[in-house]
Design an enzyme around this catalytic site. Structure first.
Site, PDB file in Angstrom:
ATOM      1  N   PHE A 161       0.842  -1.328  -0.007  1.00 11.58           N
ATOM      2  CA  PHE A 161       0.033  -0.050   0.105  1.00 11.58           C
ATOM      3  C   PHE A 161       0.934   1.325   0.043  1.00 11.58           C
ATOM      4  CE2 PHE A 161      -2.299   3.509   1.714  1.00 11.58           C
ATOM      5  CZ  PHE A 161      -3.411   3.452   1.206  1.00 11.58           C
ATOM      6  N   ASP A 215       9.246   2.894   1.629  1.00 13.77           N
ATOM      7  CA  ASP A 215       7.972   3.402   2.006  1.00 13.77           C
ATOM      8  C   ASP A 215       7.941   3.350   3.423  1.00 13.77           C
ATOM      9  OD1 ASP A 215       5.561   4.761   2.558  1.00 13.77           O
ATOM     10  OD2 ASP A 215       4.546   3.678   0.866  1.00 13.77           O
ATOM     11  N   LYS A 240       2.447  10.002   8.267  1.00 14.33           N
ATOM     12  CA  LYS A 240       1.898   9.635   9.487  1.00 14.33           C
ATOM     13  C   LYS A 240       2.304  10.625  10.639  1.00 14.33           C
ATOM     14  CE  LYS A 240      -0.889   5.853   7.590  1.00 14.33           C
ATOM     15  NZ  LYS A 240      -0.466   5.132   6.630  1.00 14.33           N
TER      16      LYS A 240
HETATM   17  C1  LIG Z   1      -0.912   5.504   5.006  1.00 13.39           C
HETATM   18  C2  LIG Z   1       0.151   5.213   3.974  1.00 13.39           C
HETATM   19  C3  LIG Z   1       0.619   5.948   2.636  1.00 13.39           C
HETATM   20  C4  LIG Z   1      -0.558   6.964   2.180  1.00 13.39           C
HETATM   21  O1  LIG Z   1      -0.377   7.971   3.225  1.00 13.39           O
HETATM   22  P1  LIG Z   1      -1.629   9.220   3.086  1.00 13.39           P
HETATM   23  O2  LIG Z   1      -1.059  10.200   4.160  1.00 13.39           O
HETATM   24  O3  LIG Z   1      -2.994   8.581   3.450  1.00 13.39           O
HETATM   25  O4  LIG Z   1      -1.740   9.681   1.682  1.00 13.39           O
HETATM   26  C5  LIG Z   1       1.397   5.473   2.104  1.00 13.39           C
HETATM   27  N1  LIG Z   1       2.235   4.347   2.163  1.00 13.39           N
HETATM   28  C6  LIG Z   1       2.285   3.633   3.279  1.00 13.39           C
HETATM   29  C7  LIG Z   1       3.155   2.675   3.741  1.00 13.39           C
HETATM   30  C8  LIG Z   1       1.063   4.087   4.352  1.00 13.39           C
HETATM   31  O5  LIG Z   1       0.989   3.226   5.131  1.00 13.39           O
END
Ligand SMILES: *Cc1c(COP(=O)(O)O)cnc(C)c1O
Length: 385
Positions: A130, A215, A244
């Site tokens: 994700f 990520d 986050k």
């Molecule tokens: C939550 C998340 C995103 C997206 O972040 P948003 O602030 O919701 O756009 C991208 N990569 C990872 C691994 C995430 O957990």
């Protein structure tokens, strides 16, 4: 004092469940009826420092009195201070930062930087991965129901099975701009990369001149028992994304890059709100607090307690308990939604990861007795289920 339910008129596809919140402190949340909850995931991984951490509140208040916004082409002391602080704790090979406002934006930037510095098109991502919901980030995201209604997505993306080294080696070639991976797949249900997987990804990238994007939007800032999860694998990514918890609850995104990536980059990219002083001041305070309190050690300690306790349950409804630090997934034989609902009724908030995983992302500052009570509630719920 009741307010109209905004959820009825919001456009959005997030499943709506239960309470409307008015206040939070550390790991406790209160709804408009005065009910109290233990937050083990309600803030979706943003709350590492707990709700309304005084260090963050004070930083926001002080900055708000000085300067709230200036466009990204100008410098501010808030931005300079934050960028320096971030680079001082980040993996040492990363010497450049681009600031934005969310995880998806941090990923978009990483993808754009990778393409424009390698002048290649192909991006390899992992199944169950994700990376966000905007079109580029979504193209790297795996879940069909997130993707399909919005097709065609950005071309050039390919997905390989996570933790399958051979498949990754086969997919990465001389047209590959980047491989994008999470060290622990969060939304996908808390799947931890094997010790060999990230080094193998690094090697495949080095062999072909592709870039490695890690990520760490969810795994960063102490969540997995290290300040950055990648420290456990000992690899050096070319690009690293954060968001986050980075600013203690204030929206922010950061894309870290090597100087080599920046040097090879040809193009332009920007964000009006990116690097705005308020977010930067909050993020400086968040890093300061995390480092001062060594929150990653708490995550490691409380995470170990949690995983042991949950594995000890031997509940027939549980298929597997996985985790790293305070990022824990309980894979069930059935659906997660009824368990989440039952926990909520007992005053504990958690979230799903895929359809059959209960995901726990409590604040790293959660008091040990509260963590223990939350685990008891989950244990009771699973044993009855
Ligand atoms: C939550 C998340 C995103 C997206 O972040 P948003 O602030 O919701 O756009 C991208 N990569 C990872 C691994 C995430 O957990």
């Amino acid at each position: 004092m009741s307010v109209p339910d905004a959820r009825a008129i919001e456009f959005g596809c997030a499943p709506k469940r239960g309470p409307t919140f008015v206040r939070g402190s550390v790991a406790t949340l209160w709804d408009e009826d005065g009910n109290e909850y233990i937050d083990c995931g309600a803030s979706f991984g943003v709350g590492n420092l707990g709700h309304c951490n005084p260090a963050i509140v004070e930083a926001i208040q002080a900055q708000a009195r000085e300067l709230i916004h200036i466009g990204p082409v100008f410098g501010t002391t808030a931005k300079a201070t934050f960028v320096e602080k971030l680079l001082s704790v980040a993996p040492r090979n990363l010497g450049r930062v681009f600031l934005s406002n969310s995880g998806s934006e941090a990923v978009e930037a990483a993808i754009k930087f990778a393409r424009a510095s390698t002048r290649r098109k192909k991006i390899i991502a992992a199944m169950r991965g994700f990376h966000g919901r905007t079109m580029g980030a979504l193209s790297a995201t795996w879940r069909k129901d997130f993707r399909e209604p919005f097709e065609p997505l950005v071309p050039g993306f390919e997905h390989v099975p996570f933790n399958d080294i051979e498949a990754l080696q086969k997919a990465v070639d001389h047209d590959t701009a980047a491989v994008i991976l999470e060290a622990v797949q969060g939304e996908g249900g808390v799947h931890v990369a094997s010790p060999e997987y990230l080094p193998a990804a690094r090697e495949a990238c080095d062999r072909t001149g592709a870039l490695l994007i890690l990520d760490e939007v969810q795994t960063g800032m102490g969540r997995t028992g290290r300040l950055f999860a990648v420290e456990r694998w000992g690899v050096e990514p070319d690009l690293l994304t954060l968001a986050k918890s980075l600013a203690g609850g204030v929206p922010i995104g950061a894309t870290l890059a090597t100087e080599d990536v920046e040097r090879a980059f040809q193009g332009s990219h920007n964000s009006t709100f990116g690097g705005n002083p308020l977010a930067c001041a909050a993020a400086t305070a968040a890093i300061g607090y995390t480092v001062r309190e060594r929150l990653w050690e708490r995550a490691d300690h409380l995470g170990t307690i949690g995983v042991e306790k949950l594995r000890g349950l031997e509940a027939p409804s549980v298929r597997e308990v996985r985790g790293l630090g305070l990022m824990i997934g309980i894979e069930l034989r059935g659906k997660a939604a009824p368990v989440l609902q039952a926990m909520q009724e007992e005053g504990v908030l958690a979230i799903g990861g895929g359809s059959s995983v209960v995901r726990l992302l409590p604040p790293l500052v959660i008091p040990e007795d509260q963590w223990s009570s939350a685990l008891d509630v989950l244990g009771r719920t699973l044993s009855h289920g």
